[in-house]
Design an enzyme around this catalytic site. Structure first.
Site, PDB file in Angstrom:
ATOM      1  CB  CYS A   1      -0.995  -0.069   1.149  1.00 59.94           C
ATOM      2  SG  CYS A   1      -2.476   0.860   0.791  1.00 59.94           S
TER       3      CYS A   1
ATOM      4  CG  HIS B   1      -3.454  -2.769   4.311  1.00 60.65           C
ATOM      5  ND1 HIS B   1      -2.657  -2.201   5.268  1.00 60.65           N
ATOM      6  CD2 HIS B   1      -3.866  -1.767   3.526  1.00 60.65           C
ATOM      7  CE1 HIS B   1      -2.587  -0.894   5.078  1.00 60.65           C
ATOM      8  NE2 HIS B   1      -3.326  -0.606   4.027  1.00 60.65           N
TER       9      HIS B   1
ATOM     10  CD  GLU C   1      -1.063  -4.961   6.858  1.00 59.07           C
ATOM     11  OE1 GLU C   1      -0.881  -5.468   5.735  1.00 59.07           O
ATOM     12  OE2 GLU C   1      -1.447  -3.784   7.016  1.00 59.07           O
TER      13      GLU C   1
END
Ligand code: GLN
Length: 217
Positions: free
Chosen positions: A85, A182, A184
């Site tokens: 990102c 993202h 994560e």
């Protein structure tokens, strides 16, 4: 976690701003103790680095004020980097409306907030060629990848749908993996795992967490 295998690999997470804590947690889940990078000397001896999402203009300013910019430019020129990102924006050859130049290590052109503002953030399916099977991408004021240079391979797509064409959301060039979303945030760590094992050449001692996207969100 006691008794489970732990890697001695030195993998850093740029921790100036943004979603660095969850990337650090993702590495820990995979058995790698992350190194928090906030100063130039923290890059010494690292085998790989994660550039998290957050706010790319703020990160660029912080790279200047911490003295990290020049050593980071040298690092991303050859070492393995997972950029997500805002991290992807930092590495792009070209991005719009930034107060300082990007690091330019990745030959792509992006447009920031390319899917709209915060309220247009969404999650949806992503096709990841190296690891087929359904995977969810969380797009938060995400950059849109508009152009991809010759040495860059598209490894992740958003499938076509709702009037939109299939489009690139993940790229690889040399030892860099850049993702517009993202990874994560979902608990599905296949992007981290693939980066660490295939691009950084590191052993990944633990299996992914069984956490689901909905638990993690
Ligand atoms: N829109 C942000 C930027 O331009 C990136 C958003 C993110 O990292 N989730 O920096």
């Amino acid at each position: 976690m006691d008794g489970e295998p732990v890697s001695r690999a030195r993998v850093g997470v740029l921790s100036l701003q943004g979603d660095f804590a969850l990337h650090a947690a993702a590495l820990q889940t995979l058995g790698i103790e992350p190194v928090r990078v906030t100063l130039p000397e923290h890059l010494d001896g690292l085998e790989a680095l994660v550039l998290p999402g957050g706010e790319s203009s703020t990160m660029l300013r912080l790279l200047e004020s911490t003295g990290l910019r020049a050593p980071l430019e040298r690092f991303v020129a050859g070492k393995p980097v997972l950029a997500t990102c805002a991290g992807l924006i930092l590495l792009a050859r070209e991005a719009d409306r930034l107060p300082l130049p990007t690091l330019g290590a990745l030959d792509i052109k992006v447009v920031r907030n390319g899917y709209g503002r915060q309220i247009h953030s969404f999650s949806g399916p992503v096709e990841f060629a190296p690891s087929p099977g359904p995977v969810n991408g969380v797009f938060i004021r995400a950059p849109r990848i508009l152009e991809v240079g010759k040495g860059v391979t598209v490894v992740a797509h958003r499938p076509a749908g709702e009037g939109a064409a299939r489009e690139p959301v993940g790229v690889q060039a040399g030892r860099i993996l850049g993702l517009a979303f993202h990874p994560e945030l979902t608990g599905d760590l296949r992007f981290h795992r693939w980066f660490l094992s295939e691009l950084a050449g590191l052993a990944v001692p633990r299996a992914e967490s069984s956490r689901t996207s909905s638990e993690a969100a």
